[in-house]
Design an enzyme around this catalytic site. Sequence first.
Site, PDB file in Angstrom:
ATOM      1  N   ASP A 197      32.097  47.831  45.473  1.00  0.00           N
ATOM      2  CA  ASP A 197      33.279  48.574  45.041  1.00  0.00           C
ATOM      3  C   ASP A 197      33.014  49.224  43.693  1.00  0.00           C
ATOM      4  O   ASP A 197      32.077  48.860  42.970  1.00  0.00           O
ATOM      5  CB  ASP A 197      34.484  47.645  44.902  1.00  0.00           C
ATOM      6  CG  ASP A 197      34.907  47.014  46.215  1.00  0.00           C
ATOM      7  OD1 ASP A 197      34.515  47.536  47.279  1.00  0.00           O
ATOM      8  OD2 ASP A 197      35.611  45.990  46.171  1.00  0.00           O
TER       9      ASP A 197
ATOM     10  N   ASP B  71      35.011  49.467  40.295  1.00  0.00           N
ATOM     11  CA  ASP B  71      36.148  48.961  39.525  1.00  0.00           C
ATOM     12  C   ASP B  71      36.295  49.788  38.255  1.00  0.00           C
ATOM     13  O   ASP B  71      35.340  49.918  37.479  1.00  0.00           O
ATOM     14  CB  ASP B  71      35.957  47.485  39.169  1.00  0.00           C
ATOM     15  CG  ASP B  71      35.922  46.606  40.406  1.00  0.00           C
ATOM     16  OD1 ASP B  71      36.804  46.769  41.267  1.00  0.00           O
ATOM     17  OD2 ASP B  71      35.008  45.760  40.510  1.00  0.00           O
TER      18      ASP B  71
END
Length: 205
Positions: A133, A135
């Site tokens: 991911d 962030d």
Amino acid sequence: MSVPRPHDLLWLRDSSALATIKESWVSQCWHPELPVVVRRDHRESGLIPIGVRGERREQRAAGWITSADIIGVMTPERLAERTLLLDSPFTVYAPVSAAIALSETVWPWRWGITGSTGYALATQCPVLHAASDLDLIIRAPQPLPRDAMQQWQTETDALDCRVDTQMETPAGAFALNEWLREGRVLLKTDTGPILTASPWSRENP
């Protein structure tokens, strides 16, 4: 030196700064060339709450250090600078290429990169993988226009990886997508989470 904020990466003078952390893997995996991260927690007697990252996902340890232990700081905003992103050895990974795409727009706020992507950019350690991911944080000392926040969310939703944006306010931090969807958020504060519709207020119930 300014007071380190949550998500800042800190380099420490030596391993004695982490002597009170009891997890056995810390002494085996961590060395002063690797940073620790400032975490959100209460601060007593001038101590700074930090987290240590190990080699495996489940290896995370919490502790406190003093400002005298710190010899270097890297902020999430520095990690989001376009020149640093373009010079990264990880540009082929979706989170880094997504951050490069975001850096093409001049946004009306300061934003930064945290999590595994930030750690990889700061250390050049190969901790990213195909499903990593991205962030992000946005510094928001004052409330931001909803349409501007929605534009950011729309653009990050269209990127090639999952993006999680945390809004950093004087009162704490909250997930942007939750704010846009619900109008109420679980605000992360130094003393614990609070459900609130006023995430910029220091006087939350």
